[in-house]
Design a protein around this motif. Structure first.
Motif, PDB file in Angstrom:
ATOM      1  N   VAL A  96     -59.883  -9.444  11.362  1.00  0.00           N
ATOM      2  CA  VAL A  96     -60.393 -10.478  12.259  1.00  0.00           C
ATOM      3  C   VAL A  96     -61.002 -11.582  11.414  1.00  0.00           C
ATOM      4  N   TRP A  97     -60.410 -12.742  11.466  1.00  0.00           N
ATOM      5  CA  TRP A  97     -60.893 -13.915  10.742  1.00  0.00           C
ATOM      6  C   TRP A  97     -61.021 -13.597   9.256  1.00  0.00           C
ATOM      7  N   LEU A  98     -62.257 -13.552   8.706  1.00  0.00           N
ATOM      8  CA  LEU A  98     -62.459 -13.281   7.287  1.00  0.00           C
ATOM      9  C   LEU A  98     -62.770 -11.820   6.996  1.00  0.00           C
ATOM     10  N   PHE A  99     -62.769 -10.986   8.026  1.00  0.00           N
ATOM     11  CA  PHE A  99     -63.241  -9.612   7.850  1.00  0.00           C
ATOM     12  C   PHE A  99     -62.085  -8.620   7.960  1.00  0.00           C
ATOM     13  N   ASP A 100     -62.107  -7.666   7.048  1.00  0.00           N
ATOM     14  CA  ASP A 100     -61.156  -6.561   7.064  1.00  0.00           C
ATOM     15  C   ASP A 100     -61.893  -5.279   7.446  1.00  0.00           C
ATOM     16  N   PHE A 101     -61.399  -4.623   8.471  1.00  0.00           N
ATOM     17  CA  PHE A 101     -61.960  -3.343   8.896  1.00  0.00           C
ATOM     18  C   PHE A 101     -61.207  -2.241   8.142  1.00  0.00           C
ATOM     19  N   THR A 102     -61.897  -1.520   7.283  1.00  0.00           N
ATOM     20  CA  THR A 102     -61.244  -0.535   6.423  1.00  0.00           C
ATOM     21  C   THR A 102     -61.604   0.887   6.852  1.00  0.00           C
ATOM     22  N   TRP A 103     -60.688   1.806   6.508  1.00  0.00           N
ATOM     23  CA  TRP A 103     -60.947   3.216   6.797  1.00  0.00           C
ATOM     24  C   TRP A 103     -62.116   3.731   5.967  1.00  0.00           C
ATOM     25  N   GLN A 104     -62.220   3.256   4.731  1.00  0.00           N
ATOM     26  CA  GLN A 104     -63.330   3.673   3.890  1.00  0.00           C
ATOM     27  C   GLN A 104     -64.658   3.178   4.455  1.00  0.00           C
ATOM     28  N   GLY A 105     -64.655   1.949   4.995  1.00  0.00           N
ATOM     29  CA  GLY A 105     -65.868   1.413   5.609  1.00  0.00           C
ATOM     30  C   GLY A 105     -66.255   2.170   6.862  1.00  0.00           C
ATOM     31  N   ALA A 106     -65.248   2.583   7.641  1.00  0.00           N
ATOM     32  CA  ALA A 106     -65.528   3.354   8.853  1.00  0.00           C
ATOM     33  C   ALA A 106     -66.156   4.700   8.502  1.00  0.00           C
ATOM     34  N   ALA A 107     -65.629   5.341   7.456  1.00  0.00           N
ATOM     35  CA  ALA A 107     -66.186   6.633   7.047  1.00  0.00           C
ATOM     36  C   ALA A 107     -67.602   6.473   6.514  1.00  0.00           C
ATOM     37  N   LYS A 108     -67.818   5.469   5.657  1.00  0.00           N
ATOM     38  CA  LYS A 108     -69.151   5.256   5.092  1.00  0.00           C
ATOM     39  C   LYS A 108     -70.146   4.855   6.175  1.00  0.00           C
ATOM     40  N   GLY A 109     -69.709   3.975   7.078  1.00  0.00           N
ATOM     41  CA  GLY A 109     -70.599   3.558   8.161  1.00  0.00           C
ATOM     42  C   GLY A 109     -70.958   4.712   9.078  1.00  0.00           C
ATOM     43  N   PHE A 110     -69.992   5.587   9.333  1.00  0.00           N
ATOM     44  CA  PHE A 110     -70.260   6.747  10.185  1.00  0.00           C
ATOM     45  C   PHE A 110     -71.315   7.663   9.567  1.00  0.00           C
ATOM     46  N   PHE A 111     -71.179   7.931   8.272  1.00  0.00           N
ATOM     47  CA  PHE A 111     -72.126   8.837   7.626  1.00  0.00           C
ATOM     48  C   PHE A 111     -73.518   8.206   7.521  1.00  0.00           C
ATOM     49  N   ILE A 112     -73.592   6.900   7.274  1.00  0.00           N
ATOM     50  CA  ILE A 112     -74.904   6.237   7.220  1.00  0.00           C
ATOM     51  C   ILE A 112     -75.550   6.229   8.609  1.00  0.00           C
ATOM     52  N   ALA A 113     -74.744   5.964   9.648  1.00  0.00           N
ATOM     53  CA  ALA A 113     -75.274   5.993  11.013  1.00  0.00           C
ATOM     54  C   ALA A 113     -75.734   7.400  11.385  1.00  0.00           C
ATOM     55  N   LEU A 114     -74.955   8.395  10.963  1.00  0.00           N
ATOM     56  CA  LEU A 114     -75.347   9.786  11.219  1.00  0.00           C
ATOM     57  C   LEU A 114     -76.640  10.128  10.503  1.00  0.00           C
ATOM     58  N   ARG A 115     -76.802   9.620   9.285  1.00  0.00           N
ATOM     59  CA  ARG A 115     -78.037   9.845   8.533  1.00  0.00           C
ATOM     60  C   ARG A 115     -79.240   9.278   9.283  1.00  0.00           C
ATOM     61  N   LEU A 116     -79.117   8.062   9.789  1.00  0.00           N
ATOM     62  CA  LEU A 116     -80.216   7.459  10.552  1.00  0.00           C
ATOM     63  C   LEU A 116     -80.525   8.263  11.813  1.00  0.00           C
ATOM     64  N   ALA A 117     -79.471   8.700  12.505  1.00  0.00           N
ATOM     65  CA  ALA A 117     -79.671   9.479  13.730  1.00  0.00           C
ATOM     66  C   ALA A 117     -80.399  10.792  13.437  1.00  0.00           C
ATOM     67  N   LEU A 118     -80.025  11.466  12.343  1.00  0.00           N
ATOM     68  CA  LEU A 118     -80.692  12.719  11.981  1.00  0.00           C
ATOM     69  C   LEU A 118     -82.151  12.481  11.625  1.00  0.00           C
ATOM     70  N   LEU A 119     -82.437  11.384  10.931  1.00  0.00           N
ATOM     71  CA  LEU A 119     -83.825  11.044  10.598  1.00  0.00           C
ATOM     72  C   LEU A 119     -84.662  10.881  11.861  1.00  0.00           C
ATOM     73  N   ILE A 120     -84.110  10.171  12.835  1.00  0.00           N
ATOM     74  CA  ILE A 120     -84.844   9.918  14.072  1.00  0.00           C
ATOM     75  C   ILE A 120     -85.034  11.208  14.863  1.00  0.00           C
ATOM     76  N   LEU A 121     -83.987  12.011  14.980  1.00  0.00           N
ATOM     77  CA  LEU A 121     -84.055  13.234  15.779  1.00  0.00           C
ATOM     78  C   LEU A 121     -85.034  14.244  15.180  1.00  0.00           C
ATOM     79  N   LEU A 122     -85.008  14.423  13.863  1.00  0.00           N
ATOM     80  CA  LEU A 122     -85.914  15.373  13.229  1.00  0.00           C
ATOM     81  C   LEU A 122     -87.362  14.922  13.337  1.00  0.00           C
ATOM     82  N   SER A 123     -87.597  13.614  13.181  1.00  0.00           N
ATOM     83  CA  SER A 123     -88.958  13.093  13.321  1.00  0.00           C
ATOM     84  C   SER A 123     -89.450  13.233  14.761  1.00  0.00           C
ATOM     85  N   ALA A 124     -88.544  12.983  15.727  1.00  0.00           N
ATOM     86  CA  ALA A 124     -88.921  13.124  17.138  1.00  0.00           C
ATOM     87  C   ALA A 124     -89.248  14.575  17.475  1.00  0.00           C
ATOM     88  N   LEU A 125     -88.532  15.518  16.863  1.00  0.00           N
ATOM     89  CA  LEU A 125     -88.809  16.933  17.108  1.00  0.00           C
ATOM     90  C   LEU A 125     -90.225  17.302  16.704  1.00  0.00           C
TER      91      LEU A 125
END
Length: 268
Positions: A96-125
Motif C-alpha cells: 500500500v503506497w510506500l509500505f510493504d506488509f511482510t510475513w516477517q513483520g506480521a510474525a514479529k508484530g504478533f509476538f510483540i503484541a502477545l508480549r504486551l498482552a501477557l504483561l497486562i494480564l499477569l499484572s492484572a491478576l
C-alpha cells in the motif's frame, strides 16, 4: 470507556491464587515479567501463554473481566503490531503506497503484541487476587532491606497502594461528571482533537477538585486515627509463608528451568 479501566480493582475469592502470600505473588510476577522479555522463542511464548491461561483459570476471575483489562490498552497493542508489520523487511504479501506488509513483520508484530498482552494480564491478576491492604504489607516487607540506606519503605508502599485504591474511585467519578456534562449538552466525542481536548476541561476541573477533596479527607482521617507512618506499626493479619507458597516457588523454578532449556539448550 472509563469503566473499562480495571487497574487497582480487587476481585474477592478463595482460589489458590487468592490464598498465596502476596509477597510470593509479587516475586513470581517479577520473574514472569522478566521471562517474557528474556525467552523469545515461539515455543517459549506458547508455554507462557498456556501458563497465563492456566493462572486465569485457577484464579476463578471471570474471563470477561480479564479481557476488560486489555481493552484500555488495545490500541497500543494494535499500533505496535501495525508498526512492526510495515517496518520489518522481508517477503511482502501486500503493498500500500510506500509500505510493504511482510510475513516477517506480521510474525514479529504478533509476538510483540502477545508480549504486551501477557504483561497486562499477569499484572492484572496480581491486583485482582490481592487486596490493597495485603499488597501494602507485602511491598513494605519486600522493601525492608532498602530501609538500611534510608529508603522510606512504608511510605512508598502506602503511596503506591493508595494510588491503586483510588484509581477505580476516580474513574467512577470521572464517568459521573462526563455523563452530567453530556446531559447538559456538552459534546465530548465529536470535533477535532483540539475541540475534544477543550471539551474535557469542564470534566477535568471538577475531577481535580474532587481528587484533592478526597485526599484531604483521607489525610484528616489518618491523622484522627493517630497515623504516624511505619514506626511501631503492627499488622492485624501477619504475613506468613505457607506450604502453598513453597509449592508455588518450586513450580515457578521448574517452569523457568524449562524455559531456559528451550532457549539455551537448542530445543527452540
Amino acid at each position: 470507556m472509563l469503566k473499562d479501566i480495571t487497574l487497582g480493582q480487587f476481585f474477592p475469592g478463595d482460589s489458590l491464587l487468592h490464598r498465596l502470600d502476596p509477597r510470593t505473588k509479587i516475586v513470581l510476577l517479577f520473574f514472569f515479567l522478566a521471562a517474557i522479555f528474556v525467552f523469545d522463542s515461539p515455543l517459549a511464548y506458547a508455554a507462557l501463554t498456556a501458563f497465563t491461561a492456566a493462572l486465569i483459570a485457577v484464579s476463578r476471575v471471570p474471563l470477561l473481566l480479564m479481557l476488560k483489562a486489555l481493552k484500555p490498552l488495545s490500541w497500543i497493542i494494535a499500533f505496535t503490531f501495525v508498526i512492526h508489520l510495515v517496518s520489518t523487511p522481508g517477503d511482502a504479501f501486500f503493498h500500500v503506497w510506500l509500505f510493504d506488509f511482510t510475513w516477517q513483520g506480521a510474525a514479529k508484530g504478533f509476538f510483540i503484541a502477545l508480549r504486551l498482552a501477557l504483561l497486562i494480564l499477569l499484572s492484572a491478576l496480581l491486583t485482582y487476587t490481592t487486596s490493597p491492604l495485603a499488597l501494602t504489607d507485602a511491598l513494605e516487607t519486600l522493601m525492608q532491606p532498602a530501609k538500611r540506606v534510608g529508603v522510606p519503605a512504608h511510605e512508598i508502599a502506602m503511596m503506591m497502594t493508595i494510588a491503586l485504591r483510588f484509581v477505580p474511585t476516580l474513574i467512577e467519578e470521572a464517568d459521573k461528571i462526563m455523563k452530567a456534562q453530556q446531559a447538559r449538552g456538552a459534546d465530548l466525542t465529536e470535533g477535532s482533537v483540539i475541540e475534544r481536548v477543550k471539551g474535557f476541561v469542564p470534566v477535568l476541573v471538577p475531577l481535580f477538585i474532587s481528587a484533592f477533596r478526597r485526599a484531604d479527607d483521607l489525610a484528616l482521617a489518618m491523622e484522627a486515627r493517630c497515623y504516624r507512618g511505619g514506626v511501631g506499626r503492627t499488622q492485624m493479619k501477619a504475613l506468613r509463608i505457607s506450604s502453598i507458597d513453597y509449592v508455588a516457588y518450586a513450580f515457578g523454578a521448574l517452569f523457568f528451568a524449562a524455559l531456559a532449556a528451550l532457549k539455551f539448550g537448542g530445543i527452540a
